[in-house]
Design an enzyme around this catalytic site. Structure first.
Site, PDB file in Angstrom:
ATOM      1  N   GLU A  14      -8.834  -5.677 -15.326  1.00 22.27           N
ATOM      2  CA  GLU A  14      -8.313  -5.911 -13.970  1.00 22.27           C
ATOM      3  C   GLU A  14      -9.153  -5.249 -12.867  1.00 22.27           C
ATOM      4  O   GLU A  14      -8.610  -4.636 -11.946  1.00 22.27           O
ATOM      5  CB  GLU A  14      -6.857  -5.445 -13.881  1.00 22.27           C
ATOM      6  N   GLU A  43      -2.760 -10.447 -21.306  1.00 14.41           N
ATOM      7  CA  GLU A  43      -1.528  -9.809 -20.840  1.00 14.41           C
ATOM      8  C   GLU A  43      -0.604 -10.894 -20.309  1.00 14.41           C
ATOM      9  O   GLU A  43      -0.978 -11.624 -19.391  1.00 14.41           O
ATOM     10  CB  GLU A  43      -1.778  -8.775 -19.728  1.00 14.41           C
TER      11      GLU A  43
END
Length: 511
Positions: free
Chosen positions: A173, A292
């Site tokens: 991320e 995720e």
């Protein structure tokens, strides 16, 4: 009662079922590791500190691959802290989750746990505060047979044979402003490219996942993937996707339709990947690692928990985003699994985040029991039963109006056909909160059918859509027989309860 029809033809298939689609995630966050999978001194801990009650549930649930050690945690993590004698490992602060990390559990412990759990390891490297040299060194430590500094250190630390980790995440991320060591797309693209080159020079057999945008709602979404892959397309094998879904302001109908968003998200990333492939005249295909995904009520964390953790000061493994999942949440999880399976030709890896305690299908208490949340069941059934080929379905159903997505089908479905075993499995959700759905499944080109089993997850007697499994009542919500399912004249008929996710298993005898 609503009406729905699914038409299936044996020859209309999408891809082989990718076994890595049924992955999970263990991060050094909250109580996922400490008092989750690892709790020395627990009555059911083994000699290594692994909770055997949790391990039994993990094996039952059936994840095939587990991503480790983060997540946001990895962007400030020194992997060297988690190897060597435990008494010599440094205690650090973890800025990602405002906690104290003892490093009592590290790479060797996780590899031992993964072997016990019978899962493949997906290792994430720190490209937030660290870079090419640290990434290269970790691959050498983990995968080189011996005779070099890092590989011999692994051997001295008790692992004579290489870990042979094949899957690696190139950070996490990094377009997020919350991420330690965040970067622009160009900065990250070049770093990912050079790290990937160095890592594959150590072990050419590894597979690498480039960081995609942190979510579809990020302002960087789309342009981030394009820029990163423009730099690193030839060096990587996958690009990551992350998505979390929650019910907003009582809009349950839109929440139950979130797989529509997941479908669009996946298809948008595929379009970007393939545009870079075409523009760069690349011959290989980069696929997707949806590493995720889950249902997560982020308001609780953002509005309450984050502030409470900061006020409490630095602590070891505090409770963090331990959401309790309802029947509604489990049905949504089932539809998200359906979406991933429908896109299994390009989504080749997926990891539900996380495995234990932290927005997890498995919960545990320190010195106490472990139990299955409602979301355990759709994952367990699909991981165990989805085999062979993914089928392309034609679905006709009544519509449900939603604020976010307009009219959506009242049912959401996916199916697989395993010619070797002769088993066809249909996974189908009824999104309606009030109405049963009278379902007909027409099958072509298969042969004689026999109903093996039909089950559903729905509101239990005496409960409502918010009913959950709790420590004091761990088995309230589970799969139950789907009443009335039958084979009639070569078709399958079933009545789907309101708010349900069902599995219909058929034995097929070829004509």
């Amino acid at each position: 009662m609503s009406q729905a029809r699914i038409t299936i033809d044996r020859d209309f298939t999408i891809a082989d079922v990718p076994r890595r689609l049924f992955g999970s995630f263990v991060e050094h966050m909250g109580r996922c590791v400490y008092t989750g999978i690892y709790e020395p001194g627990h009555p059911q801990a083994d000699e290594r500190g692994f909770r055997t009650d949790v391990l039994a549930l993990v094996k039952e649930m059936g994840p095939t691959v587990v991503r480790y050690p983060g997540g946001n945690f990895v962007s400030g993590y020194r992997w060297e802290d988690g190897v060597g004698p435990v008494e010599d490992r440094p205690v650090r602060i973890d800025g990602a989750w405002h906690t104290i990390e003892t490093n009592a559990f590290g790479l060797h412990e996780f590899m031992d746990w993964a072997k016990e759990a019978d899962v493949e390891v997906m290792e994430a490297i720190n490209l937030g505060t660290r870079g090419v040299e640290e990434a290269r060194a970790l691959v050498e430590y983990a995968n080189h047979p011996g005779g070099t500094y890092w590989s011999d250190l692994r051997r001295r630390n008790g692992a004579e044979q290489p870990f042979d980790i094949k899957l690696w995440c190139l950070g996490n991320e990094l377009d997020g402003p919350w991420q330690i060591g965040g970067k622009t797309a160009a900065e990250y693209g070049r770093l990912a490219q050079e790290s990937a080159k160095a890592m594959k020079l150590v072990d050419p057999s590894i597979e690498l996942v480039a960081v995609g945008s942190s979510s579809r709602s990020m302002p960087t979404f789309g342009s981030w993937e394009h820029t990163v892959l423009t730099h690193a397309y030839d060096e990587v094998d996958f690009v990551s996707m992350h998505a979390y879904y929650q019910e907003h302001d009582g809009d349950t109908e839109s929440f139950l339709a979130e797989s529509v968003d997941m479908d669009g998200f996946i298809e948008g990333v595929i379009a970007t990947v393939d545009a870079v492939k075409a523009a760069g005249k690349h011959t290989k295909q980069v696929d997707i690692s949806f590493d995720e995904w889950n249902v997560w009520d982020q308001r609780t964390y953002n509005d309450v928990e984050a502030g409470e953790i900061a006020k409490a000061g630095w602590r070891q493994h505090p409770r963090l985003i331990e959401d309790t999942y309802s029947v509604t949440d489990a049905v949504v999880v089932g539809t998200l699994l359906n979406s991933l399976l429908r896109h299994g030709d390009r989504v080749r890896i997926a990891n539900q985040a996380q495995l234990v305690n932290v927005i997890a299908p498995i919960r545990s208490e320190e010195n106490g029991p472990a139990w299955r949340q409602t979301s355990f069941w759709p994952f367990e059934r699909m991981a165990r039963l989805a085999k062979g080929r993914i089928l392309r379905l034609a679905v006709t159903a009544s519509q449900i109006e939603t604020k976010r997505y307009g009219g959506v089908d009242s049912i959401d479905a996916a199916a697989t056909w395993d010619e070797e075993s002769g088993k066809l499995v249909v996974f189908v959700a009824n999104r309606s909160l009030e109405e049963q759905n009278d379902l007909t499944i027409d099958l072509h080109g298969l042969g004689d059918l026999r109903l093996r089993q039909a089950e559903t997850l729905t509101v239990p007697e005496g409960g409502d859509r918010r009913t959950a499994n709790l420590e004091t009542a761990p088995d309230t919500v589970h799969m139950v027989p789907l009443a009335g399912a039958e084979v009639v004249g070569g078709a399958v008929r079933a009545t789907l309860p309101p708010l349900s996710w069902s599995v219909i298993e058929l034995d097929v005898t070829r004509a």
